[in-house]
Design an enzyme around this catalytic site. Structure first.
Site, mmCIF file in Angstrom:
data_model
loop_
_atom_site.group_PDB
_atom_site.id
_atom_site.type_symbol
_atom_site.label_atom_id
_atom_site.label_comp_id
_atom_site.label_asym_id
_atom_site.label_seq_id
_atom_site.Cartn_x
_atom_site.Cartn_y
_atom_site.Cartn_z
ATOM 1 N N GLU A 41 -11.145 6.138 5.176
ATOM 2 C CA GLU A 41 -10.523 7.002 6.180
ATOM 3 C C GLU A 41 -11.496 7.280 7.317
ATOM 4 O O GLU A 41 -11.099 7.336 8.491
ATOM 5 C CB GLU A 41 -10.037 8.317 5.552
ATOM 6 N N TYR A 95 0.847 -1.202 0.000
ATOM 7 C CA TYR A 95 0.000 0.000 0.000
ATOM 8 C C TYR A 95 0.880 1.249 0.000
ATOM 9 O O TYR A 95 0.659 2.187 -0.768
ATOM 10 C CB TYR A 95 -0.937 -0.007 1.217
ATOM 11 N N TRP A 141 -4.763 1.790 10.560
ATOM 12 C CA TRP A 141 -4.952 1.648 9.109
ATOM 13 C C TRP A 141 -4.820 0.178 8.716
ATOM 14 O O TRP A 141 -5.482 -0.279 7.784
ATOM 15 C CB TRP A 141 -3.967 2.521 8.343
#
Length: 197
Positions: free
Chosen positions: A46, A24, A54
């Protein structure tokens, strides 16, 4: 230093402890996004991350794609109470009612914004003058959690009816979608992303 022959990466990219997390960082984070569906995806992801790591969200990304109709705002905007209850039972996402309902609210707000301005993407990029802000941070401690631009965008999004769009969430969105290049200067992705618009 990395173990695959690349230059140093941003230290946070190793904190997820998975190849997907490093991938990522290497392939997505900080790459300018100019597509309404991808922008909507990151708004949902988000917002879902609020209070979580995350890595948690990244591990559930496929679940989010399934649950939220491939991030098609038009389809998500039509979700009703029954659909919310179904999503509350779906282990592929973070089962938080406020976050699920916010995603639906945000889909409806995206459609209104597109009707008014033509493009979610153009609207978002207008807050950085249509070009990525390229920062020159040397270490992670210098990277801010918010900026004047994220403050302004957050305020305007809230005025337009969006939820889970506080300045910290919006700044993370700006980093993820390349509106801001916050790769450390020593990271091999800083220079690569600097060339992108």
């Amino acid at each position: 230093m990395s173990t695959d022959g690349r230059d140093a990466r941003c230290p946070w990219s190793y904190s997820g402890m998975s190849p997907a997390y490093v991938r990522y960082h290497d392939e997505e984070w900080g790459v300018p996004v100019h597509d309404d569906r991808r922008q909507f995806e990151f708004l949902i992801l988000e917002g879902a991350q609020a209070g979580l790591s995350w890595a948690t969200i990244l591990n559930k990304r496929e679940g989010y794609r399934e649950a939220f109709a491939g991030f098609d705002a038009g389809r998500v905007a039509r979700f009703d109470r029954r659909k919310v209850e179904k999503l509350m039972q779906f282990a592929g996402i973070v089962r938080n009612r406020l976050k699920i309902e916010a995603a639906i609210t945000n889909a409806r707000a995206v459609l209104r914004l597109q009707d008014e301005l033509g493009s979610l993407d153009r609207y978002l990029w207008s807050f950085v003058g249509g070009r990525p802000i390229v920062n020159q941070w040397q270490e992670m401690g210098q990277v801010p959690a918010t900026s004047a631009e994220s403050d302004a965008l957050s305020k305007d999004l809230r005025k337009r009816g969006f939820k889970f769009v506080g300045s910290t969430i919006v700044y993370a969105h700006m980093q993820a979608t390349g509106m801001v290049n916050d790769h450390l200067v020593g990271c091999f992705r800083h220079a690569a992303c600097r060339q992108l618009r």
